[in-house]
Design a protein around this motif. Structure first.
Motif, PDB file in Angstrom:
ATOM      1  N   GLN A  82      57.638  65.853  29.574  1.00 46.21           N
ATOM      2  CA  GLN A  82      59.033  66.286  29.710  1.00 46.21           C
ATOM      3  C   GLN A  82      59.102  67.603  30.473  1.00 46.21           C
ATOM      4  OE1 GLN A  82      61.598  64.603  28.524  1.00 46.21           O
ATOM      5  NE2 GLN A  82      63.273  66.024  28.326  1.00 46.21           N
ATOM      6  N   HIS A  83      59.927  67.663  31.501  1.00 47.29           N
ATOM      7  CA  HIS A  83      60.135  68.927  32.209  1.00 47.29           C
ATOM      8  C   HIS A  83      60.937  69.859  31.331  1.00 47.29           C
ATOM      9  CE1 HIS A  83      58.410  68.227  36.109  1.00 47.29           C
ATOM     10  NE2 HIS A  83      58.888  66.995  36.061  1.00 47.29           N
ATOM     11  N   TRP A  84      60.941  71.137  31.682  1.00 47.40           N
ATOM     12  CA  TRP A  84      61.627  72.122  30.855  1.00 47.40           C
ATOM     13  C   TRP A  84      63.071  71.717  30.650  1.00 47.40           C
ATOM     14  CZ3 TRP A  84      65.925  75.120  30.833  1.00 47.40           C
ATOM     15  CH2 TRP A  84      66.017  76.018  29.786  1.00 47.40           C
ATOM     16  N   THR A  85      63.463  71.772  29.416  1.00 49.97           N
ATOM     17  CA  THR A  85      64.845  71.492  29.060  1.00 49.97           C
ATOM     18  C   THR A  85      65.101  72.191  27.745  1.00 49.97           C
ATOM     19  OG1 THR A  85      66.384  69.784  28.324  1.00 49.97           O
ATOM     20  CG2 THR A  85      64.059  69.293  28.069  1.00 49.97           C
ATOM     21  N   PRO A  86      66.288  72.694  27.522  1.00 46.45           N
ATOM     22  CA  PRO A  86      66.540  73.328  26.229  1.00 46.45           C
ATOM     23  C   PRO A  86      66.655  72.297  25.103  1.00 46.45           C
ATOM     24  CG  PRO A  86      68.513  73.348  27.584  1.00 46.45           C
ATOM     25  CD  PRO A  86      67.405  72.800  28.440  1.00 46.45           C
ATOM     26  N   ASP A  87      66.614  71.013  25.448  1.00 47.33           N
ATOM     27  CA  ASP A  87      66.839  69.985  24.445  1.00 47.33           C
ATOM     28  C   ASP A  87      65.873  68.816  24.636  1.00 47.33           C
ATOM     29  OD1 ASP A  87      67.830  68.256  22.596  1.00 47.33           O
ATOM     30  OD2 ASP A  87      69.643  67.782  23.703  1.00 47.33           O
ATOM     31  N   LEU A  88      64.860  68.761  23.768  1.00 51.69           N
ATOM     32  CA  LEU A  88      63.918  67.637  23.813  1.00 51.69           C
ATOM     33  C   LEU A  88      64.264  66.604  22.750  1.00 51.69           C
ATOM     34  CD1 LEU A  88      60.351  69.234  24.077  1.00 51.69           C
ATOM     35  CD2 LEU A  88      61.479  67.854  25.781  1.00 51.69           C
ATOM     36  N   THR A  89      65.480  66.666  22.211  1.00 52.37           N
ATOM     37  CA  THR A  89      65.797  65.796  21.080  1.00 52.37           C
ATOM     38  C   THR A  89      65.699  64.318  21.434  1.00 52.37           C
ATOM     39  OG1 THR A  89      68.141  66.055  21.542  1.00 52.37           O
ATOM     40  CG2 THR A  89      67.219  67.427  19.815  1.00 52.37           C
ATOM     41  N   HIS A  90      65.865  63.977  22.681  1.00 46.94           N
ATOM     42  CA  HIS A  90      65.742  62.578  23.078  1.00 46.94           C
ATOM     43  C   HIS A  90      64.399  62.345  23.760  1.00 46.94           C
ATOM     44  CE1 HIS A  90      69.782  62.006  21.762  1.00 46.94           C
ATOM     45  NE2 HIS A  90      70.257  62.822  22.656  1.00 46.94           N
ATOM     46  N   LEU A  91      63.344  62.866  23.173  1.00 47.85           N
ATOM     47  CA  LEU A  91      62.001  62.684  23.702  1.00 47.85           C
ATOM     48  C   LEU A  91      61.605  61.213  23.551  1.00 47.85           C
ATOM     49  CD1 LEU A  91      59.394  64.018  24.794  1.00 47.85           C
ATOM     50  CD2 LEU A  91      58.676  64.291  22.422  1.00 47.85           C
ATOM     51  N   MET A  92      61.157  60.619  24.634  1.00 49.76           N
ATOM     52  CA  MET A  92      60.783  59.206  24.603  1.00 49.76           C
ATOM     53  C   MET A  92      59.267  59.080  24.455  1.00 49.76           C
ATOM     54  SD  MET A  92      63.799  58.180  24.778  1.00 49.76           S
ATOM     55  CE  MET A  92      63.953  56.445  25.113  1.00 49.76           C
ATOM     56  N   ASN A  93      58.829  58.020  23.783  1.00 48.57           N
ATOM     57  CA  ASN A  93      57.397  57.798  23.572  1.00 48.57           C
ATOM     58  C   ASN A  93      56.613  57.763  24.879  1.00 48.57           C
ATOM     59  OD1 ASN A  93      57.198  57.688  20.690  1.00 48.57           O
ATOM     60  ND2 ASN A  93      58.187  55.690  20.751  1.00 48.57           N
ATOM     61  N   ARG A  94      57.232  57.256  25.934  1.00 41.39           N
ATOM     62  CA  ARG A  94      56.525  57.172  27.216  1.00 41.39           C
ATOM     63  C   ARG A  94      56.266  58.564  27.808  1.00 41.39           C
ATOM     64  NH1 ARG A  94      61.775  56.078  28.428  1.00 41.39           N
ATOM     65  NH2 ARG A  94      62.695  57.272  30.132  1.00 41.39           N
ATOM     66  N   GLN A  95      56.929  59.600  27.281  1.00 44.01           N
ATOM     67  CA  GLN A  95      56.729  60.963  27.778  1.00 44.01           C
ATOM     68  C   GLN A  95      55.583  61.679  27.057  1.00 44.01           C
ATOM     69  OE1 GLN A  95      60.796  62.106  26.979  1.00 44.01           O
ATOM     70  NE2 GLN A  95      61.273  62.125  29.160  1.00 44.01           N
ATOM     71  N   LEU A  96      54.923  60.993  26.122  1.00 45.86           N
ATOM     72  CA  LEU A  96      53.796  61.587  25.416  1.00 45.86           C
ATOM     73  C   LEU A  96      52.516  61.291  26.195  1.00 45.86           C
ATOM     74  CD1 LEU A  96      54.796  60.579  21.778  1.00 45.86           C
ATOM     75  CD2 LEU A  96      55.208  62.754  22.955  1.00 45.86           C
ATOM     76  N   LEU A  97      51.745  62.333  26.454  1.00 43.08           N
ATOM     77  CA  LEU A  97      50.551  62.192  27.280  1.00 43.08           C
ATOM     78  C   LEU A  97      49.359  61.667  26.483  1.00 43.08           C
ATOM     79  CD1 LEU A  97      50.726  65.579  29.232  1.00 43.08           C
ATOM     80  CD2 LEU A  97      51.558  63.341  29.961  1.00 43.08           C
ATOM     81  N   GLU A  98      48.521  60.930  27.151  1.00 44.46           N
ATOM     82  CA  GLU A  98      47.242  60.459  26.602  1.00 44.46           C
ATOM     83  C   GLU A  98      46.134  61.150  27.385  1.00 44.46           C
ATOM     84  OE1 GLU A  98      46.509  58.159  24.200  1.00 44.46           O
ATOM     85  OE2 GLU A  98      48.604  57.916  23.665  1.00 44.46           O
ATOM     86  N   PRO A  99      45.009  61.442  26.797  1.00 52.22           N
ATOM     87  CA  PRO A  99      44.745  61.369  25.367  1.00 52.22           C
ATOM     88  C   PRO A  99      45.311  62.592  24.660  1.00 52.22           C
ATOM     89  CG  PRO A  99      42.817  62.229  26.474  1.00 52.22           C
ATOM     90  CD  PRO A  99      43.842  61.937  27.557  1.00 52.22           C
ATOM     91  N   ALA A 100      45.364  62.520  23.360  1.00 56.62           N
ATOM     92  CA  ALA A 100      45.758  63.674  22.550  1.00 56.62           C
ATOM     93  C   ALA A 100      44.488  64.432  22.188  1.00 56.62           C
ATOM     94  CB  ALA A 100      46.466  63.201  21.284  1.00 56.62           C
ATOM     95  N   GLY A 101      44.647  65.712  21.884  1.00 58.00           N
ATOM     96  CA  GLY A 101      43.524  66.498  21.381  1.00 58.00           C
ATOM     97  C   GLY A 101      43.570  66.477  19.862  1.00 58.00           C
ATOM     98  N   ILE A 102      42.485  66.060  19.235  1.00 58.35           N
ATOM     99  CA  ILE A 102      42.447  66.016  17.775  1.00 58.35           C
ATOM    100  C   ILE A 102      41.385  67.009  17.311  1.00 58.35           C
ATOM    101  CG2 ILE A 102      42.074  64.573  15.731  1.00 58.35           C
ATOM    102  CD1 ILE A 102      42.900  62.165  17.508  1.00 58.35           C
ATOM    103  N   PHE A 103      41.812  67.955  16.479  1.00 57.77           N
ATOM    104  CA  PHE A 103      40.936  69.018  15.996  1.00 57.77           C
ATOM    105  C   PHE A 103      40.966  68.992  14.478  1.00 57.77           C
ATOM    106  CE2 PHE A 103      42.784  70.077  20.044  1.00 57.77           C
ATOM    107  CZ  PHE A 103      41.686  70.473  20.805  1.00 57.77           C
ATOM    108  N   TRP A 104      39.808  69.154  13.838  1.00 54.92           N
ATOM    109  CA  TRP A 104      39.762  69.112  12.380  1.00 54.92           C
ATOM    110  C   TRP A 104      38.706  70.063  11.848  1.00 54.92           C
ATOM    111  CZ3 TRP A 104      37.916  65.307  15.550  1.00 54.92           C
ATOM    112  CH2 TRP A 104      36.567  64.999  15.461  1.00 54.92           C
ATOM    113  N   LYS A 105      38.901  70.394  10.595  1.00 51.33           N
ATOM    114  CA  LYS A 105      37.945  71.245   9.893  1.00 51.33           C
ATOM    115  C   LYS A 105      37.732  70.623   8.522  1.00 51.33           C
ATOM    116  CE  LYS A 105      37.275  76.142   8.849  1.00 51.33           C
ATOM    117  NZ  LYS A 105      37.968  77.441   8.912  1.00 51.33           N
ATOM    118  N   LYS A 106      36.475  70.357   8.202  1.00 51.97           N
ATOM    119  CA  LYS A 106      36.145  69.750   6.914  1.00 51.97           C
ATOM    120  C   LYS A 106      36.122  70.827   5.836  1.00 51.97           C
ATOM    121  CE  LYS A 106      33.492  66.064   9.032  1.00 51.97           C
ATOM    122  NZ  LYS A 106      32.197  65.714   9.571  1.00 51.97           N
ATOM    123  N   PRO A 107      36.385  70.454   4.580  1.00 48.74           N
ATOM    124  CA  PRO A 107      36.317  71.438   3.489  1.00 48.74           C
ATOM    125  C   PRO A 107      34.953  72.132   3.476  1.00 48.74           C
ATOM    126  CG  PRO A 107      37.274  69.391   2.694  1.00 48.74           C
ATOM    127  CD  PRO A 107      36.764  69.122   4.089  1.00 48.74           C
TER     128      PRO A 107
END
Length: 159
Positions: A82-107
């Motif tokens: 999504q380009h800069w906009t003051p309102d992302l409320t209508h964010l569409m699934n196709r605007q989500l980038l792949e891959p996502a970064g997944i970060f975790w920390k174990k106990p």
């Protein structure tokens, strides 16, 4: 924005206003018993909107993610096209980038782990988008007991 010897460390900033606005969209649909638009991404309770401000738009080369978690759990960082906009409320699934970064920390662990191949590819994609963006938005999903207050996140580039 910290710069040292050609390094550019850009922090993720929680966008309270946009997160609130997107949550209101979700509540409004629920209250009116309406369905979201086809393909619309609604913000869930464990998801928050963050932004990264690119102060300069010259060639940036992705170096690393600097993710610190104060407790165990997992955070999934998904970029938006999504380009800069003051309102992302209508964010569409196709605007989500792949891959996502997944970060975790174990106990009990000291180090944050990630899927390095996806994190590298994602970082390089962000570097490409930084050439044409002043701001980039990200959806961060906190799971396994992790809360936004337990996160410090930056992305580091070579300028």
């Amino acid at each position: 924005m910290a710069a040292e010897a050609g390094l550019l460390k850009l922090p993720f900033t929680h966008d309270d206003q946009l997160t609130r606005c997107m949550r209101l969209r979700f509540q409004s649909l629920q209250q009116k018993n309406l369905r979201p638009q086809d393909g619309e991404k609604l913000l869930q309770a464990h998801e928050h909107v963050y932004r990264v401000d690119f102060g300069r738009q010259d060639s940036l080369r992705f170096l690393r993610w600097d993710i610190q978690l104060d407790g165990p759990g997992k955070v999934t960082v998904t970029g938006t096209s999504q380009h800069w906009t003051p309102d992302l409320t209508h964010l569409m699934n196709r605007q989500l980038l792949e891959p996502a970064g997944i970060f975790w920390k174990k106990p009990g662990a000291r180090e944050v782990e990630c899927n390095e191949a996806d994190a590298q590819e994602f970082g390089e994609r962000v570097a490409e988008l930084a050439r044409i963006r002043k701001v980039m938005y990200f959806l961060l999903a906190f799971t396994e007991g992790l809360e936004p207050a337990q996160l410090k996140a930056s992305i580091v580039f070579k300028a």
